[in-house]
Write a protein that holds these residues in place. Structure first.
Motif, mmCIF file in Angstrom:
data_model
loop_
_atom_site.group_PDB
_atom_site.id
_atom_site.type_symbol
_atom_site.label_atom_id
_atom_site.label_comp_id
_atom_site.label_asym_id
_atom_site.label_seq_id
_atom_site.Cartn_x
_atom_site.Cartn_y
_atom_site.Cartn_z
ATOM 1 N N UNK A 136 -20.678 -10.153 17.564
ATOM 2 C CA UNK A 136 -19.254 -10.238 17.269
ATOM 3 C C UNK A 136 -18.540 -8.933 17.590
ATOM 4 N N UNK A 137 -19.198 -7.806 17.361
ATOM 5 C CA UNK A 137 -18.575 -6.530 17.682
ATOM 6 C C UNK A 137 -18.417 -6.377 19.197
ATOM 7 N N UNK A 138 -19.395 -6.861 19.952
ATOM 8 C CA UNK A 138 -19.280 -6.827 21.411
ATOM 9 C C UNK A 138 -18.106 -7.686 21.870
ATOM 10 N N UNK A 139 -17.935 -8.849 21.208
ATOM 11 C CA UNK A 139 -16.812 -9.720 21.535
ATOM 12 C C UNK A 139 -15.495 -9.022 21.202
ATOM 13 N N UNK A 140 -15.440 -8.370 20.038
ATOM 14 C CA UNK A 140 -14.217 -7.668 19.652
ATOM 15 C C UNK A 140 -13.859 -6.586 20.657
ATOM 16 N N UNK A 141 -14.874 -5.829 21.092
ATOM 17 C CA UNK A 141 -14.619 -4.762 22.046
ATOM 18 C C UNK A 141 -14.082 -5.293 23.356
ATOM 19 N N UNK A 142 -14.613 -6.434 23.785
ATOM 20 C CA UNK A 142 -14.160 -7.023 25.050
ATOM 21 C C UNK A 142 -12.759 -7.579 24.947
ATOM 22 N N UNK A 143 -12.337 -7.932 23.720
ATOM 23 C CA UNK A 143 -11.051 -8.600 23.567
ATOM 24 C C UNK A 143 -9.910 -7.656 23.196
ATOM 25 N N UNK A 144 -10.182 -6.359 23.012
ATOM 26 C CA UNK A 144 -9.110 -5.446 22.654
ATOM 27 C C UNK A 144 -8.118 -5.322 23.794
ATOM 28 N N UNK A 153 -7.950 -16.197 27.895
ATOM 29 C CA UNK A 153 -8.798 -17.174 28.581
ATOM 30 C C UNK A 153 -9.500 -18.063 27.548
ATOM 31 N N UNK A 154 -10.016 -17.435 26.479
ATOM 32 C CA UNK A 154 -10.696 -18.213 25.435
ATOM 33 C C UNK A 154 -9.737 -19.184 24.766
ATOM 34 N N UNK A 214 -16.751 -17.881 22.196
ATOM 35 C CA UNK A 214 -15.412 -18.265 22.664
ATOM 36 C C UNK A 214 -14.442 -18.318 21.493
ATOM 37 N N UNK A 215 -14.879 -18.889 20.366
ATOM 38 C CA UNK A 215 -14.017 -18.972 19.184
ATOM 39 C C UNK A 215 -13.621 -17.587 18.708
ATOM 40 N N UNK A 216 -14.570 -16.681 18.648
ATOM 41 C CA UNK A 216 -14.271 -15.334 18.171
ATOM 42 C C UNK A 216 -13.412 -14.568 19.171
ATOM 43 N N UNK A 217 -13.596 -14.807 20.452
ATOM 44 C CA UNK A 217 -12.731 -14.175 21.448
ATOM 45 C C UNK A 217 -11.286 -14.634 21.268
ATOM 46 N N UNK A 218 -11.125 -15.882 20.904
ATOM 47 C CA UNK A 218 -9.775 -16.450 20.803
ATOM 48 C C UNK A 218 -9.058 -16.090 19.512
ATOM 49 N N UNK A 219 -9.799 -15.949 18.434
ATOM 50 C CA UNK A 219 -9.167 -15.869 17.115
ATOM 51 C C UNK A 219 -9.501 -14.607 16.329
ATOM 52 N N UNK A 220 -9.744 -13.535 16.992
ATOM 53 C CA UNK A 220 -10.203 -12.334 16.293
ATOM 54 C C UNK A 220 -9.215 -11.826 15.251
ATOM 55 N N UNK A 221 -7.946 -11.945 15.527
ATOM 56 C CA UNK A 221 -6.943 -11.371 14.622
ATOM 57 C C UNK A 221 -6.353 -12.392 13.665
ATOM 58 N N UNK A 222 -6.852 -13.636 13.718
ATOM 59 C CA UNK A 222 -6.281 -14.699 12.874
ATOM 60 C C UNK A 222 -6.935 -14.694 11.490
#
Length: 222
Positions: A136-144, A153-154, A214-222
């Motif tokens: 999840x942290x890797x996903x967060x870093x990619x989505x900043x 995209x997600x 994909x879900x975490x990429x899309x909704x990290x700040x929700x």
């Protein structure tokens, strides 16, 4: 009930012996093949068609990630759990991106290992708790902002889902099992399985872990 057929692919003979003893002690699991490297692993997997493969990463001739990728590319029905001593971020993400159905450390307790084999054989995905936060942290870093457009995209990919499918996808992203989703969303387990199957198809995902990413990429700040 037919036992779950398992293949062990690891260059350490002692590890293979230990895994065989742990899994072989469960009456619902049968170790049908072993191999000391990825290339030989592909051969025995093609010969024995196991339900689940426990695949080491660092091996001679062909590493476990490349072997996993080749299995997926060839349309193998065998599910792959990457089993390794290391929990490096890159290894986790590469394993999942190449189609692995799970990632466990070799110090995983025997009962947890057996449970993981059962879950993956049943079509679910599994991660060691110690590496879930890394994913999840890797996903967060990619989505900043400024990193790449992965979040938009997600969200575009999730927009292809119906409302109910979106609910199920978010539950998958939370790590819920089919039984948990069934109870929380008041759906039968069979209906949940059907929804998950359609979600995998629509998102072009190989397994539940990729849906969760994909879900975490899309909704990290929700």
């Amino acid at each position: 009930m037919t036992p779950i057929r398992v293949a062990l692919v690891d260059d350490d003979a002692m590890v293979r012996t230990a895994l065989s003893m742990i899994l072989g002690g469960d009456p619902g699991i049968c170790v049908v093949a072993q191999a000391p490297d990825g290339r030989e692993g592909l051969r025995v997997i093609a010969e024995h068609s196991p339900d689940v493969v426990l695949m080491d990463i660092r091996m001679p001739r062909l590493d476990g990630l490349s072997a996993t990728e080749e299995l997926v590319r060839n349309g193998s029905a065998s599910k792959v759990i990457v089993l390794t001593t290391f929990d490096a971020d890159d290894d986790v993400m590469r394993a999942l991106q190449r189609g692995a159905d799970g990632f466990l450390l070799k110090d995983t307790p025997p009962d947890r290992l057996i449970e993981a084999v059962r879950l993956v054989a049943a079509g679910q995905s599994i991660l060691s708790p110690s590496v879930t936060s890394q994913v999840l942290e890797s996903v967060r870093g990619a989505a900043r902002p400024g990193a790449d457009p992965s979040r938009s995209v997600a969200r575009d990919r999730l927009a292809t889902l119906t409302g109910r499918e979106h609910e199920v996808a978010r539950a998958v992203g939370a790590g819920w099992s089919n039984a948990q989703i069934s109870g929380e969303l008041f759906l039968s387990v069979a209906t949940v399985k059907a929804h998950v199957g359609r979600i995998l198809d629509k998102l072009d995902a190989d397994n539940r872990v990729q849906v969760a990413i994909i879900v975490h990429q899309a909704d990290l700040d929700d």
